[in-house]
Scaffold this motif. Structure first.
Motif, PDB file in Angstrom:
ATOM      1  N   GLY A   1       0.882  -1.284   0.010  1.00 29.40           N
ATOM      2  CA  GLY A   1      -0.010  -0.114   0.057  1.00 29.40           C
ATOM      3  C   GLY A   1       0.890   1.297   0.064  1.00 29.40           C
ATOM      4  O   GLY A   1       0.169   2.359  -0.256  1.00 29.40           O
ATOM      5  N   ILE A   2       2.033   1.325   0.289  1.00 26.85           N
ATOM      6  CA  ILE A   2       2.876   2.196   0.549  1.00 26.85           C
ATOM      7  C   ILE A   2       4.122   2.156  -0.529  1.00 26.85           C
ATOM      8  O   ILE A   2       5.134   2.945  -0.511  1.00 26.85           O
ATOM      9  N   LEU A   3       3.912   1.435  -1.455  1.00 34.98           N
ATOM     10  CA  LEU A   3       4.828   1.253  -2.535  1.00 34.98           C
ATOM     11  C   LEU A   3       4.867   2.542  -3.371  1.00 34.98           C
ATOM     12  O   LEU A   3       3.742   3.186  -3.938  1.00 34.98           O
ATOM     13  N   PRO A   4       6.109   2.919  -3.968  1.00 38.82           N
ATOM     14  CA  PRO A   4       6.069   4.299  -4.711  1.00 38.82           C
ATOM     15  C   PRO A   4       5.168   4.127  -6.077  1.00 38.82           C
ATOM     16  O   PRO A   4       5.473   3.318  -6.743  1.00 38.82           O
ATOM     17  N   PHE A   5       4.531   5.056  -6.393  1.00 37.43           N
ATOM     18  CA  PHE A   5       3.732   5.380  -7.421  1.00 37.43           C
ATOM     19  C   PHE A   5       2.616   4.432  -7.713  1.00 37.43           C
ATOM     20  O   PHE A   5       2.171   4.130  -8.864  1.00 37.43           O
ATOM     21  N   LEU A   6       2.189   3.818  -6.647  1.00 35.42           N
ATOM     22  CA  LEU A   6       1.236   2.646  -6.694  1.00 35.42           C
ATOM     23  C   LEU A   6       0.091   3.360  -6.114  1.00 35.42           C
ATOM     24  O   LEU A   6      -0.032   3.458  -4.757  1.00 35.42           O
ATOM     25  N   ASN A   7      -0.968   3.977  -6.742  1.00 36.28           N
ATOM     26  CA  ASN A   7      -2.138   4.998  -6.163  1.00 36.28           C
ATOM     27  C   ASN A   7      -3.352   5.024  -7.074  1.00 36.28           C
ATOM     28  O   ASN A   7      -3.021   4.905  -8.238  1.00 36.28           O
ATOM     29  N   SER A   8      -4.436   5.347  -6.431  1.00 39.09           N
ATOM     30  CA  SER A   8      -5.489   5.702  -6.897  1.00 39.09           C
ATOM     31  C   SER A   8      -5.949   6.966  -7.527  1.00 39.09           C
ATOM     32  O   SER A   8      -6.693   7.091  -8.222  1.00 39.09           O
ATOM     33  N   GLY A   9      -5.093   7.996  -6.764  1.00 40.09           N
ATOM     34  CA  GLY A   9      -5.227   9.274  -6.907  1.00 40.09           C
ATOM     35  C   GLY A   9      -6.506   9.729  -5.970  1.00 40.09           C
ATOM     36  O   GLY A   9      -6.586  10.996  -5.874  1.00 40.09           O
ATOM     37  N   GLY A  10      -7.104   9.004  -5.125  1.00 38.13           N
ATOM     38  CA  GLY A  10      -7.963   9.334  -4.119  1.00 38.13           C
ATOM     39  C   GLY A  10      -7.716   8.408  -3.002  1.00 38.13           C
ATOM     40  O   GLY A  10      -7.829   7.174  -3.347  1.00 38.13           O
ATOM     41  N   ALA A  11      -8.334   8.823  -1.890  1.00 38.44           N
ATOM     42  CA  ALA A  11      -8.293   7.950  -0.539  1.00 38.44           C
ATOM     43  C   ALA A  11      -9.485   6.894  -0.674  1.00 38.44           C
ATOM     44  O   ALA A  11      -9.334   5.676  -0.051  1.00 38.44           O
ATOM     45  N   GLU A  12     -10.527   7.401  -0.925  1.00 37.88           N
ATOM     46  CA  GLU A  12     -11.660   6.427  -0.978  1.00 37.88           C
ATOM     47  C   GLU A  12     -11.687   5.251  -1.648  1.00 37.88           C
ATOM     48  O   GLU A  12     -11.625   4.256  -1.334  1.00 37.88           O
ATOM     49  N   LEU A  13     -11.265   5.410  -3.195  1.00 38.72           N
ATOM     50  CA  LEU A  13     -11.220   4.267  -4.062  1.00 38.72           C
ATOM     51  C   LEU A  13      -9.899   3.560  -3.706  1.00 38.72           C
ATOM     52  O   LEU A  13     -10.011   2.180  -3.453  1.00 38.72           O
ATOM     53  N   GLY A  14      -8.684   4.405  -3.206  1.00 35.08           N
ATOM     54  CA  GLY A  14      -7.655   3.611  -2.904  1.00 35.08           C
ATOM     55  C   GLY A  14      -7.913   2.629  -1.600  1.00 35.08           C
ATOM     56  O   GLY A  14      -7.416   1.560  -1.795  1.00 35.08           O
TER      57      GLY A  14
ATOM     58  N   GLU B   1      10.905   7.455 -10.276  1.00 35.66           N
ATOM     59  CA  GLU B   1      10.408   6.098 -10.525  1.00 35.66           C
ATOM     60  C   GLU B   1      11.755   5.310 -10.547  1.00 35.66           C
ATOM     61  O   GLU B   1      11.534   4.109  -9.936  1.00 35.66           O
ATOM     62  N   LYS B   2      12.876   5.778 -11.186  1.00 38.74           N
ATOM     63  CA  LYS B   2      13.960   4.946 -11.013  1.00 38.74           C
ATOM     64  C   LYS B   2      14.541   4.737  -9.573  1.00 38.74           C
ATOM     65  O   LYS B   2      14.772   3.477  -9.204  1.00 38.74           O
ATOM     66  N   ALA B   3      14.264   5.985  -8.662  1.00 34.95           N
ATOM     67  CA  ALA B   3      14.826   5.742  -7.283  1.00 34.95           C
ATOM     68  C   ALA B   3      13.892   4.888  -6.568  1.00 34.95           C
ATOM     69  O   ALA B   3      14.241   4.448  -5.655  1.00 34.95           O
ATOM     70  N   GLY B   4      12.615   4.541  -6.877  1.00 39.20           N
ATOM     71  CA  GLY B   4      11.563   3.965  -6.220  1.00 39.20           C
ATOM     72  C   GLY B   4      11.726   2.488  -6.612  1.00 39.20           C
ATOM     73  O   GLY B   4      10.976   1.527  -5.687  1.00 39.20           O
ATOM     74  N   LYS B   5      12.280   1.943  -7.839  1.00 40.87           N
ATOM     75  CA  LYS B   5      12.165   0.598  -8.220  1.00 40.87           C
ATOM     76  C   LYS B   5      12.742  -0.350  -7.109  1.00 40.87           C
ATOM     77  O   LYS B   5      12.161  -1.462  -6.996  1.00 40.87           O
ATOM     78  N   PRO B   6      13.642  -0.281  -6.370  1.00 42.09           N
ATOM     79  CA  PRO B   6      14.122  -1.065  -5.719  1.00 42.09           C
ATOM     80  C   PRO B   6      13.392  -1.490  -4.496  1.00 42.09           C
ATOM     81  O   PRO B   6      13.514  -2.787  -4.085  1.00 42.09           O
ATOM     82  N   GLN B   7      12.348  -0.725  -4.079  1.00 42.16           N
ATOM     83  CA  GLN B   7      11.258  -1.083  -3.129  1.00 42.16           C
ATOM     84  C   GLN B   7      10.365  -2.117  -3.696  1.00 42.16           C
ATOM     85  O   GLN B   7       9.895  -3.002  -3.016  1.00 42.16           O
ATOM     86  N   TYR B   8      10.198  -2.156  -4.911  1.00 39.04           N
ATOM     87  CA  TYR B   8       9.398  -3.412  -5.531  1.00 39.04           C
ATOM     88  C   TYR B   8      10.044  -4.541  -5.485  1.00 39.04           C
ATOM     89  O   TYR B   8       9.603  -5.622  -5.175  1.00 39.04           O
TER      90      TYR B   8
END
Length: 344
Positions: free
Chosen positions: A104-117, A308-315
């Motif tokens: 749920g806190i991985l970078p750039f994985l989001n819905s754009g809104g908290a209710e749907l997310g 996005e490049k900096a966030g990839k290792p977390q995935y």
């Protein structure tokens, strides 16, 4: 006649005593909200607390503490220690205890809104990780998983943040967890911590730039006058994700009907309720920040690519970790994204 009256009196007395015993027997949960009683999360949690009383016919009563009783990272510990019975915790602070919720806190994985997310997060966690019982060994029962609105970048300097180099040129703060890890890989020196303690750095002008905070977070914790510019990426660097949890001992003391009733008003229903409150406050905060002169900017494609490049290792690290649990990480990500695409 006197004998009849005596028997009747005894019966009435016994009934009153039984009623008093029932009232005393009500299960009571003391809940902690580390963000304080005025934070928008209460707009979801307080009605939930009242609803618990209703659906259990008063057999379970929820009491919210008037002030925070433990630091944000120690909410789980507070339950285990018996300081309080229920609380919510940011998943950057459960990383060592449980692998599952971290998607749920991985970078750039989001819905754009908290209710749907929040709805997508709860369904994806429940379908893939609830049966792994990662929190059971800690004495914790998860009642809901939810998200706040997406986080972005802000600065008190005269020019907006729109590159890694911009962040390297100023003193930065990053939200603990995803944002801090991304900044570290990108080579950005920074201090980090929970949003609730952000004011310690902004009000004393220790930092000028912020990585990983919502507009609402600026208003609640940094101060409306702090930021001159906000930079917004198409996909947020992170969706703040949380668990609403209760002592397993408290949960197991309930009967089957009580558990079923509370579960029915928790889970996705609570996630959506808190999400709506978060999304609504984000719009309020947007107006308030505009009134004090904060300007909003769209992130450049080059800046987003750097992030996005900096966030990839977390995935990569998360996929490897959940594989040990027998879970297909990429499949979980796709499930979350497919729910978001469906829009419901």
């Amino acid at each position: 006649m006197k004998k009849v009256l005596a028997v009747t009196a005894l019966a009435v007395g016994a009934s009153a005593m039984f009623g008093a015993t029932q009232a005393q027997a009500a299960e009571r949960w003391t809940c902690n909200v580390f963000t304080g009683p005025k934070h928008y999360v209460n707009k979801g949690l307080k009605p939930w607390g009242k609803e618990v009383g209703k659906v259990t016919n008063g057999e379970v009563k929820i009491n919210f503490l008037p002030a925070n009783a433990a630091p944000p990272p120690k909410q789980l510990n507070g339950i285990v220690a018996g300081t309080f019975d229920c609380a919510f915790i940011f998943h950057a602070f459960t990383a060592k205890q449980a692998a599952g919720p971290a998607f749920g806190i991985l970078p750039f994985l989001n819905s754009g809104g908290a209710e749907l997310g929040g709805a997508a997060y709860w369904r994806s966690w429940k379908g893939n990780f609830e049966d792994k019982k990662e929190f059971d060994k800690l004495g914790i029962k998860i009642l809901s998983m939810f998200q706040f609105s997406p986080v972005h970048f802000f600065t008190a300097t005269d020019t907006p943040i729109n590159s890694i180099a911009d962040m390297k040129s100023q003193k930065m703060w990053a939200l603990a967890g995803t944002s801090s890890k991304t900044m570290k890989v990108a080579g950005v020196s920074h201090v980090s911590g929970p949003a609730a303690r952000l004011g310690e750095f902004t009000q004393t002008k220790v930092v000028q730039g912020l990585a990983g905070i919502t507009r609402g977070g600026i208003v609640n914790f940094a101060g409306e006058q702090f930021a001159k510019h906000g930079t917004f990426t198409a996909n947020s660097i992170m969706m703040p994700s949380f668990a609403w949890m209760v002592s397993k001992k408290k949960w197991e003391s309930l009967n089957g009907g009580q558990k079923k009733a509370i579960a029915a008003i928790s889970g996705e229903k609570l996630a959506r309720s808190i999400g709506r409150a978060s999304d609504a406050f984000e719009e309020v905060a947007k107006v308030r920040l505009a009134k004090v002169g904060m300007k909003e900017h769209k992130a450049t494609a080059a800046f987003e690519a750097e992030l996005e490049k900096a966030g990839k290792p977390q995935y990569d690290a998360w996929f490897k970790r959940v594989k040990a649990l027998g879970v297909d990480g990429p499949k979980v990500i796709e499930q979350y994204q497919s729910i978001v695409r469906a829009g419901s």
